[in-house]
Design a protein around this motif. Structure first.
Motif, mmCIF file in Angstrom:
data_model
loop_
_atom_site.group_PDB
_atom_site.id
_atom_site.type_symbol
_atom_site.label_atom_id
_atom_site.label_comp_id
_atom_site.label_asym_id
_atom_site.label_seq_id
_atom_site.Cartn_x
_atom_site.Cartn_y
_atom_site.Cartn_z
ATOM 1 N N ASP A 174 0.831 -1.200 0.000
ATOM 2 C CA ASP A 174 0.000 0.000 0.000
ATOM 3 C C ASP A 174 0.872 1.260 0.000
ATOM 4 O O ASP A 174 0.595 2.231 -0.714
ATOM 5 C CB ASP A 174 -0.913 -0.013 1.226
ATOM 6 N N VAL A 175 1.944 1.240 0.795
ATOM 7 C CA VAL A 175 2.854 2.386 0.818
ATOM 8 C C VAL A 175 3.450 2.612 -0.568
ATOM 9 O O VAL A 175 3.505 3.747 -1.061
ATOM 10 C CB VAL A 175 3.971 2.182 1.863
ATOM 11 N N MET A 176 3.878 1.555 -1.237
ATOM 12 C CA MET A 176 4.500 1.690 -2.559
ATOM 13 C C MET A 176 3.497 2.164 -3.605
ATOM 14 O O MET A 176 3.777 3.093 -4.375
ATOM 15 C CB MET A 176 5.124 0.364 -2.978
ATOM 16 N N GLU A 177 2.335 1.548 -3.637
ATOM 17 C CA GLU A 177 1.322 1.929 -4.618
ATOM 18 C C GLU A 177 0.864 3.369 -4.393
ATOM 19 O O GLU A 177 0.722 4.154 -5.347
ATOM 20 C CB GLU A 177 0.128 0.972 -4.526
ATOM 21 N N THR A 178 0.641 3.727 -3.142
ATOM 22 C CA THR A 178 0.175 5.077 -2.826
ATOM 23 C C THR A 178 1.258 6.109 -3.093
ATOM 24 O O THR A 178 0.963 7.238 -3.530
ATOM 25 C CB THR A 178 -0.288 5.147 -1.362
ATOM 26 N N LEU A 179 2.515 5.752 -2.848
ATOM 27 C CA LEU A 179 3.617 6.672 -3.108
ATOM 28 C C LEU A 179 3.708 7.016 -4.591
ATOM 29 O O LEU A 179 3.887 8.185 -4.966
ATOM 30 C CB LEU A 179 4.933 6.053 -2.624
ATOM 31 N N LEU A 180 3.556 6.018 -5.445
ATOM 32 C CA LEU A 180 3.582 6.293 -6.892
ATOM 33 C C LEU A 180 2.387 7.149 -7.306
ATOM 34 O O LEU A 180 2.515 8.042 -8.153
ATOM 35 C CB LEU A 180 3.598 4.984 -7.673
ATOM 36 N N LEU A 181 1.227 6.885 -6.717
ATOM 37 C CA LEU A 181 0.049 7.695 -7.023
ATOM 38 C C LEU A 181 0.239 9.123 -6.521
ATOM 39 O O LEU A 181 -0.113 10.097 -7.216
ATOM 40 C CB LEU A 181 -1.192 7.072 -6.383
ATOM 41 N N ALA A 182 0.806 9.286 -5.342
ATOM 42 C CA ALA A 182 1.072 10.619 -4.802
ATOM 43 C C ALA A 182 2.041 11.380 -5.694
ATOM 44 O O ALA A 182 1.905 12.600 -5.894
ATOM 45 C CB ALA A 182 1.639 10.507 -3.386
ATOM 46 N N ALA A 183 3.019 10.671 -6.248
ATOM 47 C CA ALA A 183 3.969 11.308 -7.159
ATOM 48 C C ALA A 183 3.280 11.769 -8.432
ATOM 49 O O ALA A 183 3.540 12.862 -8.947
ATOM 50 C CB ALA A 183 5.101 10.337 -7.489
ATOM 51 N N GLN A 184 2.377 10.939 -8.944
ATOM 52 C CA GLN A 184 1.651 11.298 -10.162
ATOM 53 C C GLN A 184 0.728 12.485 -9.942
ATOM 54 O O GLN A 184 0.596 13.360 -10.804
ATOM 55 C CB GLN A 184 0.843 10.092 -10.657
ATOM 56 N N GLU A 185 0.095 12.534 -8.767
ATOM 57 C CA GLU A 185 -0.906 13.567 -8.510
ATOM 58 C C GLU A 185 -0.331 14.787 -7.797
ATOM 59 O O GLU A 185 -1.022 15.797 -7.654
ATOM 60 C CB GLU A 185 -2.048 12.965 -7.681
ATOM 61 N N GLY A 186 0.899 14.692 -7.346
ATOM 62 C CA GLY A 186 1.541 15.828 -6.694
ATOM 63 C C GLY A 186 0.905 16.238 -5.392
ATOM 64 O O GLY A 186 0.774 17.422 -5.088
ATOM 65 N N ARG A 187 0.524 15.265 -4.573
ATOM 66 C CA ARG A 187 -0.094 15.594 -3.288
ATOM 67 C C ARG A 187 0.203 14.517 -2.259
ATOM 68 O O ARG A 187 0.699 13.432 -2.598
ATOM 69 C CB ARG A 187 -1.606 15.783 -3.438
ATOM 70 N N THR A 188 -0.100 14.796 -1.021
ATOM 71 C CA THR A 188 0.068 13.839 0.075
ATOM 72 C C THR A 188 -1.165 12.958 0.163
ATOM 73 O O THR A 188 -2.299 13.453 0.080
ATOM 74 C CB THR A 188 0.281 14.577 1.411
ATOM 75 N N LEU A 189 -0.953 11.661 0.317
ATOM 76 C CA LEU A 189 -2.066 10.716 0.373
ATOM 77 C C LEU A 189 -1.949 9.841 1.617
ATOM 78 O O LEU A 189 -0.843 9.497 2.049
ATOM 79 C CB LEU A 189 -2.075 9.828 -0.876
ATOM 80 N N PRO A 190 -3.082 9.430 2.190
ATOM 81 C CA PRO A 190 -3.054 8.572 3.375
ATOM 82 C C PRO A 190 -2.819 7.110 3.008
ATOM 83 O O PRO A 190 -3.148 6.667 1.908
ATOM 84 C CB PRO A 190 -4.453 8.761 3.973
ATOM 85 N N ILE A 191 -2.262 6.355 3.940
ATOM 86 C CA ILE A 191 -2.153 4.908 3.807
ATOM 87 C C ILE A 191 -3.347 4.292 4.520
ATOM 88 O O ILE A 191 -3.557 4.531 5.714
ATOM 89 C CB ILE A 191 -0.838 4.393 4.417
ATOM 90 N N THR A 192 -4.145 3.526 3.803
ATOM 91 C CA THR A 192 -5.415 3.040 4.343
ATOM 92 C C THR A 192 -5.340 1.608 4.865
ATOM 93 O O THR A 192 -6.291 1.139 5.488
ATOM 94 C CB THR A 192 -6.510 3.127 3.270
ATOM 95 N N THR A 193 -4.244 0.919 4.589
ATOM 96 C CA THR A 193 -4.108 -0.454 5.067
ATOM 97 C C THR A 193 -3.440 -0.448 6.436
ATOM 98 O O THR A 193 -2.287 -0.043 6.560
ATOM 99 C CB THR A 193 -3.260 -1.293 4.090
ATOM 100 N N PRO A 194 -4.150 -0.885 7.467
ATOM 101 C CA PRO A 194 -3.572 -0.819 8.822
ATOM 102 C C PRO A 194 -2.467 -1.847 9.017
ATOM 103 O O PRO A 194 -2.411 -2.873 8.338
ATOM 104 C CB PRO A 194 -4.777 -1.118 9.720
#
Length: 366
Positions: free
Chosen positions: A333-353
């Motif tokens: 989740d961290v890896m997938e979200t990090l790439l998405l955050a890079a694409q969108e230029g914003r901070t995103l939450p990690i939703t998988t506990p």
């Protein structure tokens, strides 16, 4: 180990290069015998099976249905990690796999849900985090030797694996790249050291659209690059600590630490998380110079596959796994979200506990 362990008969799916390292570890663990091997290449399957007395070559389906296979060791290519893991759990088998757990968080969640429904366990590499390098560093952190953790850095730099890998294309396709290939070692270590990640911000780049194989029979062959090859992330842990991550296939040389952790009264130098051992060094306000620390925790003779022993111990004791599917899903989740955050230029939450895994107490040998 001094703790109960569960005997598990292992069926290996995938007999490629990494299987040799697992094979050497499993040959030392009598309670984890290999009974069957499946691979698309029959010669590779026979070669691996031949290393284990009584092991046979099976088709994928026969292995999944076999009564003498309790756990599937999933050493396939990343593109089918999730598919094979899901097939194993649906067949009622425990599964332990190479990283990443799956290509997407959605696929990874399906694996975890299927395992829960079947009452089986999922484990996932990297298990290098159980070695004396990371565990000694963690013991120092837990003892308060550098005060309260404030931040960390994690750097993996290389000009690319195509220089030495004879078939590197999969490393430059979805499921590859520096983040998915090497990121799990660093991110899993950071979670063990500092706890789960709450949010990420990132940037990424793809400086070249093609690469050339540098060794082996296909040397000189060009291929397309389908993923970003330089990724930088800012990770905010639930604990409040902040980690800076850089994973790159675009750097020829660097003088950077693998992992360093910075506390309110000192710093820790943590060895390469791709290995089980290595020097841990500490710098404190009371002794302002770097000092090497002798190993104090972790598997002293660790090798790839020791995470299966961890799973077997959890089964026998009813305790928690240290390299669980849940942890691997959080890292994914961290890896997938990090790439998405890079694409969108914003901070995103990690939703998988996730929870910070239990430490390995003291030096453990098999």
């Amino acid at each position: 180990m001094g703790e109960p362990v569960k005997d598990l008969r292992i069926g290996v799916i995938g007999a490629g290069a990494i299987s040799g390292q697992y094979s050497r570890t499993l040959l030392r663990l009598a309670h984890l015998p290999v009974t069957a091997v499946a691979d698309l290449n029959p010669d590779r399957a026979r070669a691996l099976a031949g290393q284990h007395p009584g092991a046979r070559v099976d088709s994928l389906q026969r292995l999944l249905e076999a009564d003498d296979v309790d756990l599937v060791l999933n050493l396939t290519i990343p593109a089918v990690h999730g598919e094979i893991a899901l097939a194993a759990t649906r067949a009622g088998k425990h599964v332990y796999g190479e990283k990443p757990l799956a290509l997407t968080v959605e696929e990874g969640r399906a694996v975890i849900t299927s395992a829960q429904d079947a009452g089986v366990l999922v484990g996932c590499a990297p298990d290098t985090v159980l070695g004396t390098g990371i565990q000694t560093a963690r013991a120092l952190l837990d003892a308060g030797r550098i005060g309260a953790p404030v931040a960390a850095t994690a750097f993996m730099t290389t000009p690319g694996h195509e220089r030495w890998h004879p078939d590197p294309e999969f490393l430059y396709r979805p499921g590859g790249g520096p983040l998915f290939d090497m990121g799990p070692y660093y991110l899993t270590s950071l979670v063990h050291l500092l706890g789960p990640v709450a949010s990420v911000t990132g940037v990424s780049a793809r400086p070249t659209s093609s690469r050339v194989i540098g060794s082996g029979p296909r040397a000189g062959t060009g291929f397309d690059v389908e993923v970003d090859t330089h990724v930088t992330g800012l990770l905010v842990h639930a604990s409040g600590a902040v980690s800076t991550l850089m994973m790159s296939f675009d750097i020829w040389a660097a003088q950077l630490p693998r992992i360093e952790v910075y506390g309110s009264s000192g710093s820790l130098s943590v060895p390469d998380p791709n290995n089980f051992s290595g020097d841990v060094e500490i710098f404190t306000s009371e002794s302002p110079e770097w000092q090497k620390v002798e190993p104090s925790a972790g598997y002293a003779d660790g090798g790839r596959g020791i995470g299966i022993a961890d799973l077997a111990q959890a089964l026998a004791s009813g305790g928690a796994q240290r390299v669980s599917g849940g942890l691997a899903l959080h890292v994914l989740d961290v890896m997938e979200t990090l790439l998405l955050a890079a694409q969108e230029g914003r901070t995103l939450p990690i939703t998988t506990p996730a929870e910070r895994p239990d430490p390995v107490s003291g030096i453990v040998s098999h």
